[in-house]
Write a protein that holds these residues in place. Structure first.
Motif, PDB file in Angstrom:
ATOM      1  N   TYR A  99       0.833  -1.322  -0.189  1.00 40.54           N
ATOM      2  CA  TYR A  99       0.169  -0.038   0.112  1.00 40.54           C
ATOM      3  C   TYR A  99       0.719   1.206   0.052  1.00 40.54           C
ATOM      4  CZ  TYR A  99      -3.980  -3.071   0.958  1.00 40.54           C
ATOM      5  OH  TYR A  99      -4.952  -3.856   1.012  1.00 40.54           O
ATOM      6  N   ALA A 100       0.519   2.232  -0.673  1.00 36.94           N
ATOM      7  CA  ALA A 100       0.964   3.625  -0.545  1.00 36.94           C
ATOM      8  C   ALA A 100       0.127   4.001   0.576  1.00 36.94           C
ATOM      9  CB  ALA A 100       0.695   4.366  -1.860  1.00 36.94           C
TER      10      ALA A 100
ATOM     11  N   SER B 211       5.292   6.466  -1.015  1.00 35.88           N
ATOM     12  CA  SER B 211       4.923   5.345  -2.229  1.00 35.88           C
ATOM     13  C   SER B 211       5.203   4.106  -1.666  1.00 35.88           C
ATOM     14  CB  SER B 211       5.946   5.538  -3.326  1.00 35.88           C
ATOM     15  OG  SER B 211       7.175   5.484  -2.916  1.00 35.88           O
ATOM     16  N   VAL B 212       4.777   3.094  -2.340  1.00 33.00           N
ATOM     17  CA  VAL B 212       4.867   1.404  -1.720  1.00 33.00           C
ATOM     18  C   VAL B 212       6.062   1.115  -1.489  1.00 33.00           C
ATOM     19  CG1 VAL B 212       4.588  -0.917  -2.644  1.00 33.00           C
ATOM     20  CG2 VAL B 212       2.885   0.832  -3.526  1.00 33.00           C
ATOM     21  N   ASN B 213       7.220   1.526  -2.169  1.00 29.83           N
ATOM     22  CA  ASN B 213       8.516   1.035  -1.869  1.00 29.83           C
ATOM     23  C   ASN B 213       9.479   2.171  -0.989  1.00 29.83           C
ATOM     24  OD1 ASN B 213       9.217   3.189  -3.399  1.00 29.83           O
ATOM     25  ND2 ASN B 213      10.250   1.749  -4.952  1.00 29.83           N
ATOM     26  N   GLY B 214       8.563   3.344  -0.590  1.00 30.97           N
ATOM     27  CA  GLY B 214       9.256   4.166   0.370  1.00 30.97           C
ATOM     28  C   GLY B 214      10.316   5.252  -0.405  1.00 30.97           C
ATOM     29  N   GLY B 215      10.232   4.968  -1.707  1.00 27.89           N
ATOM     30  CA  GLY B 215      11.392   5.677  -2.723  1.00 27.89           C
ATOM     31  C   GLY B 215      11.057   7.079  -2.961  1.00 27.89           C
TER      32      GLY B 215
ATOM     33  N   GLY C 219      -4.355   4.367   3.819  1.00 23.85           N
ATOM     34  CA  GLY C 219      -3.634   3.231   2.927  1.00 23.85           C
ATOM     35  C   GLY C 219      -4.535   3.183   1.647  1.00 23.85           C
ATOM     36  N   ARG C 220      -3.809   3.116   0.532  1.00 21.72           N
ATOM     37  CA  ARG C 220      -4.220   3.167  -0.924  1.00 21.72           C
ATOM     38  C   ARG C 220      -3.434   1.895  -1.601  1.00 21.72           C
ATOM     39  NH1 ARG C 220      -5.376   8.410  -4.207  1.00 21.72           N
ATOM     40  NH2 ARG C 220      -7.229   8.225  -2.893  1.00 21.72           N
ATOM     41  N   ARG C 221      -4.230   1.077  -2.388  1.00 23.75           N
ATOM     42  CA  ARG C 221      -3.738   0.216  -3.089  1.00 23.75           C
ATOM     43  C   ARG C 221      -4.577   0.100  -4.569  1.00 23.75           C
ATOM     44  NH1 ARG C 221      -3.132  -6.614  -2.477  1.00 23.75           N
ATOM     45  NH2 ARG C 221      -1.777  -6.772  -4.249  1.00 23.75           N
TER      46      ARG C 221
END
Length: 120
Positions: free
Chosen positions: A32-33, A52-56, A98-100
């Motif tokens: 989830y973002a 973002s999802v990966n934290g980047g 939380g968003r997917r």
């Protein structure tokens, strides 16, 4: 269903700091973002920060840039919002989101919020 529980709110003097936490259960946070929103009395809910999802990638509202930092610890299924140099106008209920996004659609989950009060 994802359950999100915010904590860390409270009363702080202007110029102070708080760290909000958002603990997720029921779903793996890594898919989830995540974001933080806030709603002040008499105002609409507004975006504060996102990751973002990966934290980047992170994004911030102009009003909090340079003062707030969003981060995530997927191992702990938790998202954080470090808030520094707080101002009275930061007073609001802060909500975790939380968003997917999948081919089947977009899924949004919200916590119940935690109150932040900044006193001058």
């Amino acid at each position: 269903q994802m359950r999100l529980v915010e904590s860390g709110g409270g009363l702080v003097l202007a110029g102070g700091s708080l760290r909000l936490s958002c603990a997720a259960s029921g779903r793996n946070l890594r898919n989830y973002a995540m974001g933080w929103f806030r709603q002040a009395p008499g105002k609409e809910r507004e975006f504060v920060a996102g990751i973002s999802v990966n934290g980047g990638n992170t994004d911030y509202a102009d009003s909090v840039k340079g003062r707030f930092t969003i981060s995530r610890d997927d191992a702990k299924n938790t998202v954080y919002l470090q808030m520094n140099s707080l101002k009275p106008e930061d007073t609001a209920v802060y909500y975790c989101n939380g968003r997917r996004v999948t081919p089947a659609g977009q899924y949004d989950y919200w916590g119940k919020g935690t109150l932040v009060t900044v006193s001058s």
